[in-house]
Write a protein that holds these residues in place. Sequence first.
Motif, PDB file in Angstrom:
ATOM      1  N   MET A 191      10.076  -3.902  -3.683  1.00 21.67           N
ATOM      2  CA  MET A 191      10.884  -4.645  -2.704  1.00 21.67           C
ATOM      3  C   MET A 191      10.131  -4.661  -1.367  1.00 21.67           C
ATOM      4  O   MET A 191       9.930  -3.613  -0.758  1.00 21.67           O
ATOM      5  CB  MET A 191      12.245  -3.974  -2.536  1.00 21.67           C
ATOM      6  CG  MET A 191      13.127  -4.683  -1.518  1.00 21.67           C
ATOM      7  SD  MET A 191      14.755  -3.922  -1.407  1.00 21.67           S
ATOM      8  CE  MET A 191      15.595  -4.700  -2.772  1.00 21.67           C
ATOM      9  N   GLY A 192       9.701  -5.855  -0.939  1.00 25.11           N
ATOM     10  CA  GLY A 192       8.931  -5.960   0.304  1.00 25.11           C
ATOM     11  C   GLY A 192       7.456  -6.127   0.001  1.00 25.11           C
ATOM     12  O   GLY A 192       6.756  -5.170  -0.315  1.00 25.11           O
ATOM     13  N   ILE A 193       7.021  -7.403   0.037  1.00 22.98           N
ATOM     14  CA  ILE A 193       5.616  -7.691  -0.304  1.00 22.98           C
ATOM     15  C   ILE A 193       4.876  -7.995   1.002  1.00 22.98           C
ATOM     16  O   ILE A 193       4.386  -9.105   1.221  1.00 22.98           O
ATOM     17  CB  ILE A 193       5.530  -8.893  -1.284  1.00 22.98           C
ATOM     18  CG1 ILE A 193       6.544  -8.726  -2.407  1.00 22.98           C
ATOM     19  CG2 ILE A 193       4.129  -9.067  -1.866  1.00 22.98           C
ATOM     20  CD1 ILE A 193       6.370  -7.464  -3.215  1.00 22.98           C
ATOM     21  N   GLY A 194       4.845  -6.987   1.870  1.00 26.71           N
ATOM     22  CA  GLY A 194       4.131  -7.142   3.139  1.00 26.71           C
ATOM     23  C   GLY A 194       2.752  -6.534   3.039  1.00 26.71           C
ATOM     24  O   GLY A 194       2.123  -6.571   1.974  1.00 26.71           O
ATOM     25  N   LYS A 195       2.298  -5.975   4.148  1.00 25.57           N
ATOM     26  CA  LYS A 195       0.925  -5.447   4.194  1.00 25.57           C
ATOM     27  C   LYS A 195       0.724  -4.326   3.170  1.00 25.57           C
ATOM     28  O   LYS A 195      -0.298  -4.273   2.501  1.00 25.57           O
ATOM     29  CB  LYS A 195       0.622  -4.934   5.611  1.00 25.57           C
ATOM     30  CG  LYS A 195       0.584  -6.059   6.656  1.00 25.57           C
ATOM     31  CD  LYS A 195       0.066  -5.587   7.999  1.00 25.57           C
ATOM     32  CE  LYS A 195       0.989  -4.641   8.707  1.00 25.57           C
ATOM     33  NZ  LYS A 195       2.241  -5.229   9.214  1.00 25.57           N
ATOM     34  N   VAL A 196       1.716  -3.444   3.022  1.00 23.89           N
ATOM     35  CA  VAL A 196       1.579  -2.346   2.064  1.00 23.89           C
ATOM     36  C   VAL A 196       1.926  -2.824   0.654  1.00 23.89           C
ATOM     37  O   VAL A 196       1.187  -2.577  -0.304  1.00 23.89           O
ATOM     38  CB  VAL A 196       2.486  -1.147   2.442  1.00 23.89           C
ATOM     39  CG1 VAL A 196       2.362  -0.036   1.414  1.00 23.89           C
ATOM     40  CG2 VAL A 196       2.139  -0.623   3.833  1.00 23.89           C
ATOM     41  N   GLY A 197       3.063  -3.523   0.527  1.00 21.85           N
ATOM     42  CA  GLY A 197       3.551  -3.942  -0.790  1.00 21.85           C
ATOM     43  C   GLY A 197       2.525  -4.746  -1.574  1.00 21.85           C
ATOM     44  O   GLY A 197       2.345  -4.531  -2.778  1.00 21.85           O
ATOM     45  N   ASP A 215      11.535 -10.291  -1.833  1.00 24.79           N
ATOM     46  CA  ASP A 215      11.184 -10.362  -0.407  1.00 24.79           C
ATOM     47  C   ASP A 215      11.991 -11.500   0.198  1.00 24.79           C
ATOM     48  O   ASP A 215      12.555 -12.328  -0.536  1.00 24.79           O
ATOM     49  CB  ASP A 215       9.667 -10.605  -0.235  1.00 24.79           C
ATOM     50  CG  ASP A 215       9.170 -10.183   1.149  1.00 24.79           C
ATOM     51  OD1 ASP A 215       9.596 -10.801   2.149  1.00 24.79           O
ATOM     52  OD2 ASP A 215       8.366  -9.248   1.247  1.00 24.79           O
ATOM     53  N   ILE A 216      12.056 -11.540   1.528  1.00 19.20           N
ATOM     54  CA  ILE A 216      12.721 -12.670   2.176  1.00 19.20           C
ATOM     55  C   ILE A 216      11.697 -13.730   2.577  1.00 19.20           C
ATOM     56  O   ILE A 216      12.046 -14.779   3.078  1.00 19.20           O
ATOM     57  CB  ILE A 216      13.539 -12.206   3.409  1.00 19.20           C
ATOM     58  CG1 ILE A 216      12.693 -11.292   4.297  1.00 19.20           C
ATOM     59  CG2 ILE A 216      14.812 -11.484   2.983  1.00 19.20           C
ATOM     60  CD1 ILE A 216      13.352 -10.947   5.631  1.00 19.20           C
ATOM     61  N   ASN A 217      10.434 -13.393   2.329  1.00 20.01           N
ATOM     62  CA  ASN A 217       9.344 -14.300   2.685  1.00 20.01           C
ATOM     63  C   ASN A 217       8.847 -15.005   1.412  1.00 20.01           C
ATOM     64  O   ASN A 217       8.229 -14.380   0.547  1.00 20.01           O
ATOM     65  CB  ASN A 217       8.239 -13.469   3.349  1.00 20.01           C
ATOM     66  CG  ASN A 217       7.005 -14.290   3.648  1.00 20.01           C
ATOM     67  OD1 ASN A 217       6.858 -15.429   3.218  1.00 20.01           O
ATOM     68  ND2 ASN A 217       6.092 -13.695   4.393  1.00 20.01           N
ATOM     69  N   CYS A 249       9.491  -1.072  -0.296  1.00 15.44           N
ATOM     70  CA  CYS A 249       8.393  -1.221   0.668  1.00 15.44           C
ATOM     71  C   CYS A 249       8.801  -2.157   1.800  1.00 15.44           C
ATOM     72  O   CYS A 249       7.949  -2.844   2.384  1.00 15.44           O
ATOM     73  CB  CYS A 249       7.138  -1.758  -0.027  1.00 15.44           C
ATOM     74  SG  CYS A 249       6.441  -0.609  -1.214  1.00 15.44           S
ATOM     75  N   ALA A 271       6.871   2.875  -0.050  1.00 11.41           N
ATOM     76  CA  ALA A 271       6.277   3.175   1.260  1.00 11.41           C
ATOM     77  C   ALA A 271       7.259   3.108   2.421  1.00 11.41           C
ATOM     78  O   ALA A 271       6.960   3.602   3.506  1.00 11.41           O
ATOM     79  CB  ALA A 271       5.136   2.196   1.528  1.00 11.41           C
ATOM     80  N   ALA A 272       8.410   2.472   2.233  1.00  5.83           N
ATOM     81  CA  ALA A 272       9.320   2.269   3.365  1.00  5.83           C
ATOM     82  C   ALA A 272       9.738   3.613   3.971  1.00  5.83           C
ATOM     83  O   ALA A 272       9.920   4.591   3.242  1.00  5.83           O
ATOM     84  CB  ALA A 272      10.558   1.501   2.918  1.00  5.83           C
ATOM     85  N   ASN A 273       9.861   3.644   5.281  1.00  4.73           N
ATOM     86  CA  ASN A 273      10.309   4.862   5.965  1.00  4.73           C
ATOM     87  C   ASN A 273      11.824   5.014   5.833  1.00  4.73           C
ATOM     88  O   ASN A 273      12.542   4.021   5.768  1.00  4.73           O
ATOM     89  CB  ASN A 273       9.957   4.766   7.454  1.00  4.73           C
ATOM     90  CG  ASN A 273       8.503   5.135   7.712  1.00  4.73           C
ATOM     91  OD1 ASN A 273       8.006   6.144   7.200  1.00  4.73           O
ATOM     92  ND2 ASN A 273       7.816   4.321   8.486  1.00  4.73           N
ATOM     93  N   ASN A 300       3.932   8.025   1.975  1.00  7.67           N
ATOM     94  CA  ASN A 300       3.420   6.954   2.835  1.00  7.67           C
ATOM     95  C   ASN A 300       2.545   7.494   3.974  1.00  7.67           C
ATOM     96  O   ASN A 300       2.317   6.814   4.971  1.00  7.67           O
ATOM     97  CB  ASN A 300       4.554   6.053   3.359  1.00  7.67           C
ATOM     98  CG  ASN A 300       5.427   6.728   4.409  1.00  7.67           C
ATOM     99  OD1 ASN A 300       5.086   7.757   4.966  1.00  7.67           O
ATOM    100  ND2 ASN A 300       6.569   6.118   4.699  1.00  7.67           N
ATOM    101  N   GLY A 303      -1.398   6.100   6.008  1.00  8.73           N
ATOM    102  CA  GLY A 303      -1.684   5.445   7.298  1.00  8.73           C
ATOM    103  C   GLY A 303      -1.968   6.471   8.380  1.00  8.73           C
ATOM    104  O   GLY A 303      -2.874   6.299   9.199  1.00  8.73           O
TER     105      GLY A 303
END
Length: 366
Positions: A191-197, A215-217, A249, A271-273, A300, A303
Motif C-alpha cells: 500500500m503506497g507506491i511512492g519512493k520506497v514502495g 495508491d491514490i496516485n 508504505c 516502511a510506513a512510520n 525502515n 534511511g
Amino acid sequence: MADVQTQNLLATSFDLFAGLESTNHEQIVLCQDHATGLKAIIAIHNTVLGPGLGGTRFWHYAHEKDAIRDAMRLSRGMTYKASVAGLNLGGAKAVIIGDPKMKSEALMRKFGRFVENLNGKYITAEDVGTTTRDMEYVNMETDHVVGLPESMGGGGDPSPVTAYGTYMGIKASAKQAWGNDSLAGRSAAVMGIGKVGMHLLEYLHKEGVKLYVADINDSALQAAASQFGATIVSGEDMIGLDVDIFAPCALGGIINDATLPKLKCAIVAGAANNQLEDEKIHGDALKAKGIIYAPDFVINAGGLINVYSEYNGYVRENAMSQTENIYNTILEIYKKSELENVNNQQAAILHAEKRIHDMMLVHSTY
Ligand code: NAD
C-alpha cells in the motif's frame, strides 16, 4: 508501558513539563524570528547514544500544541530507531509551523542558525514538507545537517536503502513464519507506491512474489502494473486480501480497530512510520491473531543508516551492508517477544531501551 500513558497524556492535556517528564525528553527549543516568519520547535528526546538526529517537518499545524506534540512523538521514535539500528545517535526532530509555500531562503537559513546554536547536539535532515534544496540553505549556516545531494558529498535519496531494509525485514519475517526466508511463490500487498514502495516492489518482483498494489496516485499504479505485473486494487479491498504479506508504505495508523478484524495476511511488514494506531492495543491484537508484525521503526531504519553513513565518507555499499543487518535484528526482536511474552513492538522498544541503558553505564566513567 510508558507508551500508551504518554500518548494519552499528550492527547488529553497540555502540561508541557509533565509531557517532557513522561516521555523523558531532554530539551525543547522554541525558535522565533519575526523578519522571516520562522516559528520552529526542536525536540531533543535523548542524546545518550550520540547527537539527536531527525528531519525537519514543515507543516501547517492547526494549533501550536499539535506541533509540539508532533515534534515530541517523532523525536522519541528517532531515539528508538537509532538505538535498534546500532547507531551512535540520539533522537530529535524539528517542526516548522506554517504553509510550506511560505518557505524562503532567508527562513531556512535562519532556521539553520538556530540549529548551529545547538553546537551539534541536534543534526537535521529533510522530512515531510522540506526538500534537499531547503537543506542546502540550512547547510549555508550550519554543518549539522545530513541528507544532502551526492554532488555535495551527501548520500542523496535514502529511499532505495529504506526499501532494502524493509525487504530484509520481510525476509526475516518469512523465516519466522515459515522457517524459510524464500519469498518465491508468496503473495504481497503493497500500500503506497511512492519512493520506497516502488523500490520494494522491485525486490519482491525479482524474488517471484505475486504483487497487489494500492495508491491514490494512478500513474504510480500503472507503472507498478506494467513494470512488475502487479494487480491494482483499492485501498479498502487491500486490507482484506488473502495474501501472505501486507506491506504498508503510505500512511501511519493503518493498523487500527477498523482494519484489524479484516486482515488475512500472515505478516505485516512495511516502511510506513507509526503503523499501529495504538502500540499496545493493536500490537497485542496482531499477536493474538497470530500475525507477525515487523516493527516499522526497525525495518525502515535504512534511511537513517544511510544519512549516518555520511559521517564516515559516504559509500552507498557500506550503508547497504549495514542495512542488511536489519534481518538479524528483527529475528532477535521476535525471540525477545517470545521470551518476554510481549508484542513485537514492545519487544523492539525494550531492545532499544536496553542499549541506551547499557551505553549510559559505559559512559559513566571518564
Ligand atoms: P512517498 O510520499 O514517496 O510515497 C507515499 C505514497 O503513498 C505515495 O505514492 C502516495 O500517493 C501514497 N498514498 C498516500 N496516501 C495514500 C492512501 N490513503 N492510500 C494509498 N496510498 C497512499 O513517501 P516515501 O518516501 O515512499 O515513504 C513512504 C512511507 O515510509 C512514509 O510513511 C514515510 O514516512 C516512511 N519512511 C520513508 C523513508 C524514506 O527513506 N523515504 C524512511 C523511513 C520511513
